[in-house]
Design an enzyme around this catalytic site. Structure first.
Site, PDB file in Angstrom:
ATOM      1  N   HIS A  54      37.778  43.253  33.934  1.00 41.50           N
ATOM      2  CA  HIS A  54      37.398  43.756  35.260  1.00 41.50           C
ATOM      3  C   HIS A  54      37.923  45.163  35.570  1.00 41.50           C
ATOM      4  O   HIS A  54      38.390  45.439  36.678  1.00 41.50           O
ATOM      5  CB  HIS A  54      37.863  42.782  36.333  1.00 41.50           C
ATOM      6  CG  HIS A  54      37.114  41.467  36.348  1.00 41.50           C
ATOM      7  ND1 HIS A  54      35.826  41.319  35.888  1.00 41.50           N
ATOM      8  CD2 HIS A  54      37.498  40.217  36.771  1.00 41.50           C
ATOM      9  CE1 HIS A  54      35.437  40.060  36.043  1.00 41.50           C
ATOM     10  NE2 HIS A  54      36.435  39.369  36.559  1.00 41.50           N
ATOM     11  N   HIS A  74      32.335  40.195  43.127  1.00 35.09           N
ATOM     12  CA  HIS A  74      32.978  38.957  42.681  1.00 35.09           C
ATOM     13  C   HIS A  74      33.139  37.972  43.837  1.00 35.09           C
ATOM     14  O   HIS A  74      34.214  37.402  44.038  1.00 35.09           O
ATOM     15  CB  HIS A  74      34.336  39.301  42.068  1.00 35.09           C
ATOM     16  CG  HIS A  74      34.807  38.359  41.017  1.00 35.09           C
ATOM     17  ND1 HIS A  74      35.000  37.016  41.263  1.00 35.09           N
ATOM     18  CD2 HIS A  74      35.113  38.550  39.717  1.00 35.09           C
ATOM     19  CE1 HIS A  74      35.432  36.441  40.150  1.00 35.09           C
ATOM     20  NE2 HIS A  74      35.498  37.350  39.188  1.00 35.09           N
ATOM     21  N   GLU A 113      28.216  36.497  39.131  1.00 38.29           N
ATOM     22  CA  GLU A 113      28.516  37.916  38.938  1.00 38.29           C
ATOM     23  C   GLU A 113      27.422  38.519  38.073  1.00 38.29           C
ATOM     24  O   GLU A 113      27.384  38.298  36.862  1.00 38.29           O
ATOM     25  CB  GLU A 113      29.876  38.066  38.244  1.00 38.29           C
ATOM     26  CG  GLU A 113      31.013  37.405  38.982  1.00 38.29           C
ATOM     27  CD  GLU A 113      32.132  36.988  38.037  1.00 38.29           C
ATOM     28  OE1 GLU A 113      32.677  37.845  37.330  1.00 38.29           O
ATOM     29  OE2 GLU A 113      32.454  35.783  37.993  1.00 38.29           O
TER      30      GLU A 113
HETATM   31  C1  BGC Z   1      36.190  35.718  34.795  1.00 37.60           C
HETATM   32  C2  BGC Z   1      37.245  34.647  34.833  1.00 37.60           C
HETATM   33  C3  BGC Z   1      38.396  35.163  35.651  1.00 37.60           C
HETATM   34  C4  BGC Z   1      37.883  35.530  37.013  1.00 37.60           C
HETATM   35  C5  BGC Z   1      38.939  36.103  37.919  1.00 37.60           C
HETATM   36  C6  BGC Z   1      35.733  35.970  36.188  1.00 37.60           C
HETATM   37  O1  BGC Z   1      34.744  36.940  36.209  1.00 37.60           O
HETATM   38  O2  BGC Z   1      35.123  35.395  33.957  1.00 37.60           O
HETATM   39  O3  BGC Z   1      37.660  34.277  33.550  1.00 37.60           O
HETATM   40  O4  BGC Z   1      39.426  34.208  35.734  1.00 37.60           O
HETATM   41  O5  BGC Z   1      36.841  36.442  36.926  1.00 37.60           O
HETATM   42  O6  BGC Z   1      39.557  37.157  37.325  1.00 37.60           O
END
Ligand code: BGC
Length: 346
Positions: free
Chosen positions: A103, A173, A310
């Site tokens: 991310h 998210h 997402e």
């Molecule tokens: C990921 C997860 C993660 C979450 C929060 C998601 O997009 O795929 O593995 O725990 O984001 O960071």
């Protein structure tokens, strides 16, 4: 109606909470992380239900690492080992999720205070300048994200431009719970994904490179199915991710706004339809939300209390030449849109 207000100070910069409404939907967006903090949607009786998880204060957001409602960038999802090459040059990004980069890194867009570029009662455009080298990514990036309420839809439009070849994969998210943000597990909520294939992952959630058919597996959401119907099936992909945490390859042509997902709650009668121009969508069933995470209105959140959709380029796309490319060049600005439409269950 919610009013604009101050939402605290982060690293010396004031954080604003911006309230949008159009008579049908209402939402609140924070300049910190571009977070969608609340989204009020009418239920079958016309009563407003807040369908996204969020924190009551800035301190609450700073105390969790779930990316609740946040805008994510420069490159959403994972990059294996934080490593990639562009134009013959190798790059090594911070590793912040097991052995991988996740991310956009620890100082990614979700942890920055965005500027308000323009706003009206129905929209806000947030802007961010990401300097060259930030979080290890090459080239500078100018990003604008517009949240807009139109009729019964919330659209999120993403624009970005670079001065050098770089990576760009922006998403939101939000954690949806269509029975209301504080109503507990979403396992009985029904989901449909318009995707015949998905990208299986290794034990660190990096795609193996395979584009696998969903048919005959618990990853098949082509027909509407309760989220919990097969979540605990003895299927290695679900065991290693503690539930759904995968990218589905959305049917149809990327670049064109097309249906990606539909979900509903029988309890409220709220139906969510997701359309996107992006090639993929990560279904994440909040597997790693800690038990008892303090939420809005005194709610306590936990694993499986929400689902994220997402919209994105496939994870680790830069290291898989046969995946849609998250590489951005100065010649072709980034333009994507995801639309969340809410309607009553018929
Ligand atoms: C990921 C997860 C993660 C979450 C929060 C998601 O997009 O795929 O593995 O725990 O984001 O960071």
């Amino acid at each position: 109606m919610l009013r604009d207000c101050s939402f605290g100070v982060y690293q010396g910069r004031p954080v604003e909470a911006i309230s949008l409404s159009n008579g049908t939907l209402a939402c609140r967006v924070l300049t910190f992380g571009g977070i969608l903090q609340s989204l009020q949607v009418p239920d079958r009786q016309g009563k407003a239900v807040d369908v996204v998880l969020g924190c009551p204060s800035l301190d609450g957001y700073l105390a969790q690492d779930c990316y609740l409602g946040a805008l994510v960038g420069r490159c959403a999802n994972r990059i294996a080992g934080g490593r990639f090459s562009l134009d013959g040059q190798d790059y090594a990004l911070a590793v912040n999720n097991g052995p991988n980069h996740l991310h956009g890194g620890p100082g990614g867009f979700s942890f920055q205070v965005w500027n308000i570029d323009s706003r009206s009662q129905e929209h806000v455009t947030l802007a961010l300048h990401s300097p060259s080298g930030e979080e290890g990514y090459p080239g500078s990036l100018d990003v604008r994200v517009t949240y807009r309420l139109a009729g019964n839809a919330l659209s999120i439009a993403y624009e970005a431009e670079t001065d050098q070849t770089t990576l760009c994969n922006l998403t939101n998210h939000s954690y949806f719970n269509l029975a209301g943000h504080g109503s507990g597990p979403v396992l009985d909520q029904v989901l449909q994904l318009m995707a015949h294939t998905y990208t299986p992952t290794d034990e660190t959630s990096i795609p193996t490179g395979e584009i696998a058919p969903v048919e005959g597996t618990p990853m098949d959401f082509l027909s509407p199915t309760p989220i919990g119907a097969r979540i605990d099936a003895p299927f290695s992909q679900l065991i290693q991710g503690r539930g759904y945490d995968h990218n589905w390859c959305v049917d149809g042509q990327p670049g064109i706004l097309r249906p990606a997902a539909r979900a509903w709650s029988e309890k409220t009668g709220i139906v969510l339809s997701v359309e996107t121009t992006m090639p993929g969508v990560q279904l994440y069933t909040a597997n790693y939300v800690p038990e008892g995470l303090p939420g809005k209105d005194g709610a306590l959140y936990g694993p499986r209390h929400a689902f994220c959709l997402e919209t994105q380029f496939y994870p680790d796309g830069v290291n898989h030449p046969h995946f849609p490319s998250p590489i951005l060049t100065p010649e072709h600005p980034y333009r994507h849109e995801t639309r969340f439409t809410f309607s009553p269950l018929s």
